[in-house]
Design a protein around this motif. Structure first.
Motif, PDB file in Angstrom:
ATOM      1  N   UNK A  35     -33.201  -0.741  47.095  1.00  0.00           N
ATOM      2  CA  UNK A  35     -33.090  -1.214  48.472  1.00  0.00           C
ATOM      3  C   UNK A  35     -34.433  -1.113  49.163  1.00  0.00           C
TER       4      UNK A  35
ATOM      5  N   UNK B 175     -38.040   1.602  54.846  1.00  0.00           N
ATOM      6  CA  UNK B 175     -38.868   1.516  56.047  1.00  0.00           C
ATOM      7  C   UNK B 175     -40.032   2.462  55.802  1.00  0.00           C
TER       8      UNK B 175
ATOM      9  N   UNK C 229     -42.611   6.751  53.336  1.00  0.00           N
ATOM     10  CA  UNK C 229     -42.288   8.185  53.408  1.00  0.00           C
ATOM     11  C   UNK C 229     -40.863   8.489  52.981  1.00  0.00           C
ATOM     12  N   UNK C 230     -39.976   7.541  53.247  1.00  0.00           N
ATOM     13  CA  UNK C 230     -38.570   7.783  52.896  1.00  0.00           C
ATOM     14  C   UNK C 230     -38.370   7.544  51.400  1.00  0.00           C
ATOM     15  N   UNK C 231     -37.447   8.264  50.787  1.00  0.00           N
ATOM     16  CA  UNK C 231     -37.153   8.013  49.382  1.00  0.00           C
ATOM     17  C   UNK C 231     -36.424   6.675  49.212  1.00  0.00           C
TER      18      UNK C 231
ATOM     19  N   UNK D  58     -34.021   4.178  46.462  1.00  0.00           N
ATOM     20  CA  UNK D  58     -32.970   4.394  45.458  1.00  0.00           C
ATOM     21  C   UNK D  58     -33.170   3.460  44.279  1.00  0.00           C
TER      22      UNK D  58
ATOM     23  N   UNK E 124     -26.536  15.804  47.331  1.00  0.00           N
ATOM     24  CA  UNK E 124     -27.133  15.005  46.259  1.00  0.00           C
ATOM     25  C   UNK E 124     -27.792  15.893  45.218  1.00  0.00           C
TER      26      UNK E 124
ATOM     27  N   UNK F 243     -33.427   8.629  42.586  1.00  0.00           N
ATOM     28  CA  UNK F 243     -34.032   8.817  43.905  1.00  0.00           C
ATOM     29  C   UNK F 243     -35.535   8.771  43.694  1.00  0.00           C
TER      30      UNK F 243
ATOM     31  N   UNK G 258     -38.962   9.356  45.072  1.00  0.00           N
ATOM     32  CA  UNK G 258     -39.758   9.996  46.113  1.00  0.00           C
ATOM     33  C   UNK G 258     -41.234   9.748  45.835  1.00  0.00           C
TER      34      UNK G 258
ATOM     35  N   UNK H  51     -32.021  -3.588  52.756  1.00  0.00           N
ATOM     36  CA  UNK H  51     -31.452  -2.251  52.966  1.00  0.00           C
ATOM     37  C   UNK H  51     -29.931  -2.298  53.081  1.00  0.00           C
TER      38      UNK H  51
END
Lengths: 157, 200
Positions: free
Chosen positions: A36, A39, A42-44, A46, A86, A110, A112, A145
Motif C-alpha cells: 500500500x 505517507x 517514516x511510516x512502515x 506492508x 502485531x 512489515x 520499516x 492506501x
C-alpha cells in the motif's frame, strides 16, 4: 454514461492488473504480491502475497528482503480480547498441499526503514526466502492506501 | 373490608419504599461512570476533550443528536488501521447519503506522532466523512477509559515503537446510547445492517 465508464475501466485495469503476476519456485506458486502507498518514508509499509504449495513437503517462509526497506520483517496481526497486536513471526508455515495468504488483518510483511515513500503505481522487488525451496524474487505492486487487494481475474478471494 | 384496605395500603407502602430506595440509589450513583465495566459508556456521560484534524476542539456533547461510529487507531499502523479505514469507507459508500447523518471518528492512541495535521493528511486517503481526533495524553486516556478501550506502547528496535490497541468499531445511537461493536474480524455483511440500526 458509456463514454465515462470506458476510460475508468481502462484505468482500473491498468492499475490493478500488475499485482497479478505469478512466479513459481519448485512446488511453490507465489502471486498477488502487493503493498500500500505510504505517507512519507517514516511510516512502515506492508507487504501482502499469496503462496501455494502444490508439493508433498511442508515449507515455510522464513524471511523477506527488499531494496525498498532497510528492515523488512514478517508479522502477524493477532486480535485477542478485541485488542490488536502485531507480534513478529519468525516463520510463516506453507504446509504441503495448502495455500497461505499474507493479507490485511493476518500475516503480513512489515517494511520499516523505507528508502522512499511508496506511491500507488510504484513497483519494487521483494526476495522471499523459504526454508526448503530457497529464494525467489517477485515484483510488488503498490496500490492506493485504501486498496483491499489486487483485482485479478484469477484471484481466489 | 378494612383488612383488605390495610393490606393494599401496606403493599403500596412497601412498594413505594422499595422504589424510593432504588431511586435514591440511582440518584446517589448518578455521577459514577462505572455503569458497566466492559461496554462503552453512553456518549452523554463521557467527558473527554480532543482536537479534530482541522484543529477544532471536540467534546462528546458536540456529537449529540447524531449517530456515531468511533474507533481507535494511529497513522503509523501498517495493517489494522488502514484495513479498518478501508472497511468503513466501503460501508459509508454502501449506505449512501444516509451516512451523511453519521459522525465517524478515528481516535488516535498515538498523540505523540498524530498531530491534527498528520491525521488530516492520513485521512485524506479515505472517505471524507471520517474525522480524526487527537489530543493531550490524559484526554486520550480518558476517552479510552470511557470507551473501555485499551492501548499500549510497544517498543521496537532502534527507538521506534508501535501501539497495541482495541481494534473494534463502536456504534452509538443519536441519543448517545451505546449500540454495538463491529469486531475487526467480523463478517463484513453484518456491518452495514448494524450501522443501519443506529441510523433509524
Amino acid at each position: 454514461m458509456k463514454p465515462l465508464i470506458m476510460p475508468f475501466a481502462l484505468i482500473l485495469a491498468a492499475t490493478t492488473a500488475q499485482a497479478c503476476e505469478t512466479v513459481t519456485l519448485g512446488d511453490l506458486t507465489i502471486e498477488h504480491a502487493w503493498s500500500k502507498a505510504t505517507i512519507g518514508a517514516d511510516r512502515p509499509a506492508v507487504f501482502y502475497v499469496e503462496i501455494s504449495n502444490r508439493g508433498a513437503t511442508d515449507d515455510a517462509l522464513v524471511g523477506i528482503s527488499t531494496p525498498a526497506a532497510g528492515m523488512p520483517m514478517l508479522h502477524e496481526t493477532v486480535v485477542k480480547d478485541g485488542v490488536a497486536s502485531m507480534p513478529h513471526s519468525m516463520t510463516i508455515p506453507v504446509p504441503a498441499g495448502q495455500a497461505v495468504q499474507l493479507a490485511p488483518g493476518g500475516y503480513h510483511g512489515m517494511l520499516m526503514g523505507l528508502s522512499a515513500a511508496l506511491k500507488a503505481g510504484d513497483r519494487f522487488p521483494m526476495t522471499l526466502t523459504f526454508e526448503k525451496a530457497g529464494k525467489v524474487t517477485v515484483n510488488v505492486d503498490v496500490l492506493p492506501l485504501r486498496a483491499e487487494g489486487p483485482d485479478c481475474l484469477d484471484a481466489g478471494q | 373490608m378494612l383488612g383488605r384496605r390495610a393490606v393494599i395500603l401496606g403493599l403500596g407502602g412497601a412498594i413505594g419504599a422499595v422504589a424510593f430506595m432504588l431511586g435514591l440509589g440511582a440518584w446517589r450513583t448518578r455521577n459514577q461512570p462505572a455503569l458497566n465495566a466492559v461496554l462503552p459508556m453512553p456518549l452523554s456521560m463521557m467527558g473527554w476533550q480532543m482536537t479534530d484534524q482541522r484543529g477544532q476542539s471536540v467534546r462528546p456533547a458536540d456529537w449529540s443528536g447524531r449517530p456515531v461510529i468511533a474507533f481507535f487507531g494511529f497513522t503509523w499502523c501498517p495493517d489494522v488501521c488502514p484495513t479498518t479505514l478501508s472497511d468503513i469507507s466501503g460501508w459509508l459508500e454502501e449506505l449512501g447519503p444516509d451516512a451523511d447523518r453519521l459522525t465517524v471518528a478515528l481516535i488516535s492512541v498515538d498523540p505523540d506522532r498524530d498531530s491534527p495535521q498528520v491525521l488530516g493528511e492520513y485521512l485524506a486517503n479515505f472517505d471524507p466523512r471520517i474525522i480524526g481526533l487527537t489530543g493531550a495524553p490524559d484526554q486520550i486516556a480518558r476517552a479510552a477509559a470511557e470507551f473501555r478501550v485499551t492501548y499500549r506502547k510497544v517498543p521496537r528496535d532502534g527507538g521506534d515503537y508501535t501501539m497495541d490497541h482495541t481494534a473494534g468499531v463502536f456504534l452509538f445511537y443519536a441519543d448517545g446510547r451505546f449500540a454495538s461493536i463491529i469486531d475487526f474480524h467480523e463478517d463484513r455483511r453484518f456491518a452495514v445492517p448494524k450501522i443501519q440500526r443506529i441510523l433509524k
